[in-house]
Enzyme design. Structure first.
Site, PDB file in Angstrom:
ATOM      1  N   ILE A   1      -4.415  -6.285  21.482  1.00 48.50           N
ATOM      2  CA  ILE A   1      -5.237  -7.325  20.857  1.00 48.50           C
ATOM      3  C   ILE A   1      -4.394  -8.572  20.667  1.00 48.50           C
ATOM      4  O   ILE A   1      -3.234  -8.491  20.231  1.00 48.50           O
ATOM      5  CB  ILE A   1      -5.775  -6.840  19.487  1.00 48.50           C
TER       6      ILE A   1
ATOM      7  N   ALA B   1       3.459   8.378  15.776  1.00 47.37           N
ATOM      8  CA  ALA B   1       3.250   9.525  14.897  1.00 47.37           C
ATOM      9  C   ALA B   1       2.376   9.140  13.702  1.00 47.37           C
ATOM     10  O   ALA B   1       1.492   9.903  13.285  1.00 47.37           O
ATOM     11  CB  ALA B   1       4.593  10.066  14.415  1.00 47.37           C
ATOM     12  N   SER B   2       2.603   7.945  13.159  1.00 42.75           N
ATOM     13  CA  SER B   2       1.813   7.512  12.001  1.00 42.75           C
ATOM     14  C   SER B   2       0.357   7.293  12.372  1.00 42.75           C
ATOM     15  O   SER B   2      -0.550   7.620  11.592  1.00 42.75           O
ATOM     16  CB  SER B   2       2.408   6.229  11.397  1.00 42.75           C
ATOM     17  N   LYS B   3       0.114   6.755  13.558  1.00 40.62           N
ATOM     18  CA  LYS B   3      -1.256   6.472  13.966  1.00 40.62           C
ATOM     19  C   LYS B   3      -2.013   7.750  14.340  1.00 40.62           C
ATOM     20  O   LYS B   3      -3.220   7.879  14.076  1.00 40.62           O
ATOM     21  CB  LYS B   3      -1.261   5.471  15.128  1.00 40.62           C
TER      22      LYS B   3
ATOM     23  N   ASN C   1      -6.316  -1.092   6.944  1.00 41.65           N
ATOM     24  CA  ASN C   1      -5.790  -1.695   8.164  1.00 41.65           C
ATOM     25  C   ASN C   1      -4.281  -1.934   8.116  1.00 41.65           C
ATOM     26  O   ASN C   1      -3.666  -2.164   9.149  1.00 41.65           O
ATOM     27  CB  ASN C   1      -6.524  -3.020   8.398  1.00 41.65           C
TER      28      ASN C   1
ATOM     29  N   SER D   1      -4.809   3.328  16.374  1.00 41.23           N
ATOM     30  CA  SER D   1      -4.331   2.664  17.591  1.00 41.23           C
ATOM     31  C   SER D   1      -4.517   3.624  18.748  1.00 41.23           C
ATOM     32  O   SER D   1      -4.608   4.840  18.558  1.00 41.23           O
ATOM     33  CB  SER D   1      -2.844   2.309  17.449  1.00 41.23           C
TER      34      SER D   1
ATOM     35  N   VAL E   1       0.801  -1.220   0.000  1.00 40.70           N
ATOM     36  CA  VAL E   1       0.000   0.000   0.000  1.00 40.70           C
ATOM     37  C   VAL E   1       0.836   1.274   0.000  1.00 40.70           C
ATOM     38  O   VAL E   1       0.296   2.365  -0.214  1.00 40.70           O
ATOM     39  CB  VAL E   1      -0.988   0.034   1.195  1.00 40.70           C
TER      40      VAL E   1
ATOM     41  N   TYR F   1       5.869   4.935  14.976  1.00 39.30           N
ATOM     42  CA  TYR F   1       4.558   4.277  14.874  1.00 39.30           C
ATOM     43  C   TYR F   1       3.463   5.175  15.444  1.00 39.30           C
ATOM     44  O   TYR F   1       2.411   5.377  14.823  1.00 39.30           O
ATOM     45  CB  TYR F   1       4.599   2.948  15.625  1.00 39.30           C
TER      46      TYR F   1
END
Length: 256
Positions: A187, A156-158, A88, A140, A62, A154
């Site tokens: 999870i 920052a991306s979320k 996702n 998240s 992606v 991570y």
């Protein structure tokens, strides 16, 4: 009773394992036609074999616009259109900030944030043609609400996904497309299981519900946001974390 999603076309990026596989399973069980998107063919074949229903896969990264276009074309060709995009796909390699390289940053932002934007853009014509388009992002709690050492890129991306979501929701509302996000807590996935029983027990101790969530519980939240009944919900972030972000300290849990 919610209106069934039977026969609707659903694309799940990062759908060959973990949370994505659970999302695909929930939609397939509800009668949707599901296209799983991933980069590993062996994992993709195994996921399709494990999920009953009308499920297929396409290999795509992606972070590349041409792959996203091919993904959307495959869904339209196989299903006649796209009603739901579950963006996702995500990676979470651990790297302390002091040792983080430019390549580390580019990789995580490329898949998690850029990949989200490219996936949505590629599916837009089909989502608009659907007349009931739904975009559901897997963000998240890490980043938008909490932090965790080693995951600054991570996080920052979320958090960035939610910034994208709010403006995209405004732009796409006149087209009848909603854009929402689910924010999973801890999870139980294949990757988490590999961290060992002690790690899992420690995580459970930080959650008021005293257990990890299941991938199907994330899938069920996505399914709700894809229903006709959720047509007036857009630009919203739904936490699915067993109450993990609620305690102000560890003592707040031990005092319960």
């Amino acid at each position: 009773m919610f209106t069934p999603v039977t026969g609707r076309s659903v694309v799940v990026t990062g759908g060959t394992k973990g949370i994505g596989k659970g999302i695909g399973r929930v939609f397939a069980a509800a009668g949707a036609k599901v296209l799983l998107v991933g980069r590993d063919e062996a994992a993709a074949k195994a996921a399709v074999a494990a999920i009953p229903g009308e499920v297929s896969y396409v290999l795509a990264d992606v972070s590349h616009p041409d792959d996203c276009a091919r993904m959307a074309e495959a869904a339209v060709e196989r299903h006649g259109g796209i009603d739901v995009l579950c963006a996702n796909a995500g990676i979470f390699p651990e790297k302390p900030l002091a040792r983080m390289t430019e390549a580390d940053i580019d990789e995580v932002l490329g898949v998690n944030l850029k990949g989200t934007i490219l996936s949505v853009r590629a599916c837009l014509p089909a989502l608009e043609a659907s007349g009931r388009g739904r975009v559901i992002l897997t963000s998240s709690i890490t980043g938008p609400i909490t932090g965790y050492p080693g995951w600054s890129h991570y996080g920052a991306s979320k958090a960035g996904q939610l910034g994208f979501m709010r403006t995209a929701a405004m732009e796409l509302a006149p087209k009848g497309i909603t854009v929402n996000a689910v924010l999973p807590g801890n999870i139980m996935t294949e990757g988490l299981a590999e961290l060992g029983e002690d790690y899992i027990r420690g995580m459970e101790a930080a959650i008021p519900m005293a257990r990890l969530g299941t991938v199907e519980e994330i899938g069920s939240a996505c399914l709700f946001l894809a229903t006709d009944e959720a047509a007036y919900i857009t630009g919203q972030a739904l936490g699915v974390d067993g109450g993990q972000v609620l305690p102000e300290s560890a003592e707040a849990l031990t005092s319960m």
